[in-house]
Scaffold this motif. Sequence first.
Motif, PDB file in Angstrom:
ATOM      1  N   ILE A 101      40.597 -10.202 -47.411  1.00  0.00           N
ATOM      2  CA  ILE A 101      41.666 -10.987 -46.797  1.00  0.00           C
ATOM      3  C   ILE A 101      42.213 -10.181 -45.628  1.00  0.00           C
ATOM      4  O   ILE A 101      42.638  -9.040 -45.814  1.00  0.00           O
ATOM      5  N   VAL A 128      45.202 -10.088 -42.924  1.00  0.00           N
ATOM      6  CA  VAL A 128      46.519 -10.636 -42.627  1.00  0.00           C
ATOM      7  C   VAL A 128      46.891 -10.139 -41.237  1.00  0.00           C
ATOM      8  O   VAL A 128      47.042  -8.939 -41.021  1.00  0.00           O
ATOM      9  N   LEU A 151      44.106 -18.852 -51.446  1.00  0.00           N
ATOM     10  CA  LEU A 151      45.424 -18.523 -50.901  1.00  0.00           C
ATOM     11  C   LEU A 151      46.420 -19.596 -51.297  1.00  0.00           C
ATOM     12  O   LEU A 151      46.095 -20.781 -51.318  1.00  0.00           O
ATOM     13  N   GLU A 173      50.788 -15.769 -51.605  1.00  0.00           N
ATOM     14  CA  GLU A 173      50.368 -15.098 -50.374  1.00  0.00           C
ATOM     15  C   GLU A 173      51.296 -15.446 -49.218  1.00  0.00           C
ATOM     16  O   GLU A 173      51.572 -14.597 -48.361  1.00  0.00           O
ATOM     17  N   ASP A 215      54.275 -13.199 -49.781  1.00  0.00           N
ATOM     18  CA  ASP A 215      53.963 -11.805 -49.438  1.00  0.00           C
ATOM     19  C   ASP A 215      53.954 -11.597 -47.927  1.00  0.00           C
ATOM     20  O   ASP A 215      54.503 -10.617 -47.419  1.00  0.00           O
ATOM     21  N   ALA A 216      53.313 -12.514 -47.204  1.00  0.00           N
ATOM     22  CA  ALA A 216      53.253 -12.394 -45.747  1.00  0.00           C
ATOM     23  C   ALA A 216      54.649 -12.556 -45.149  1.00  0.00           C
ATOM     24  O   ALA A 216      55.044 -11.795 -44.260  1.00  0.00           O
ATOM     25  N   LEU A 225      46.379 -15.680 -42.324  1.00  0.00           N
ATOM     26  CA  LEU A 225      45.657 -15.012 -43.391  1.00  0.00           C
ATOM     27  C   LEU A 225      44.258 -15.615 -43.413  1.00  0.00           C
ATOM     28  O   LEU A 225      44.115 -16.842 -43.474  1.00  0.00           O
ATOM     29  N   VAL A 242      40.620 -15.403 -45.359  1.00  0.00           N
ATOM     30  CA  VAL A 242      39.764 -14.918 -46.433  1.00  0.00           C
ATOM     31  C   VAL A 242      38.332 -15.072 -45.945  1.00  0.00           C
ATOM     32  O   VAL A 242      37.929 -16.155 -45.517  1.00  0.00           O
TER      33      VAL A 242
END
Length: 151
Positions: free
Chosen positions: A12, A14, A83, A87, A90-91, A103, A105
Amino acid sequence: MEGHEELGPIDIAVIGYPPGSPMTGDAMPLLIDLVERGIVRVLDVLFVMKDKDGNAVGFEAKDLDDKGVGDLAIFEGASSGLLGDAEVADAAEVLEPDSGAVLIVYENRWAAPFIAAVRRNGGIPLAFERIPTAQVVEALDALEASEVTTS
């Protein structure tokens, strides 16, 4: 693992865009080239936007024409389900107000034949880890410095 013998390691990425980032699109042709050459396969794309008040929203790669994602619109529909809300949170936690992130993947397709051969030979891929670039540079600089002092 049935049917996935040739699945390469999954990562992943970011990528954050702080306020005022030019977002020139220079990186997109490089990513598209990697995809077209079969080096990576994009499995999922998720966008996270944080407004000036700190409210964050995430959205999948669907109906992108009016969302201002530029050349990333080429990945319209890339959604594997890997995702989600966690996520996005978190971002959003690390984003500054009035900024955004994407993000991505992706599968490392280049490694898939190697991993398949390992499995055919009884091996079990246990882990794939990334070493932060800064840590590698620091180690190489230290090695170079020690070689200079021993010369």
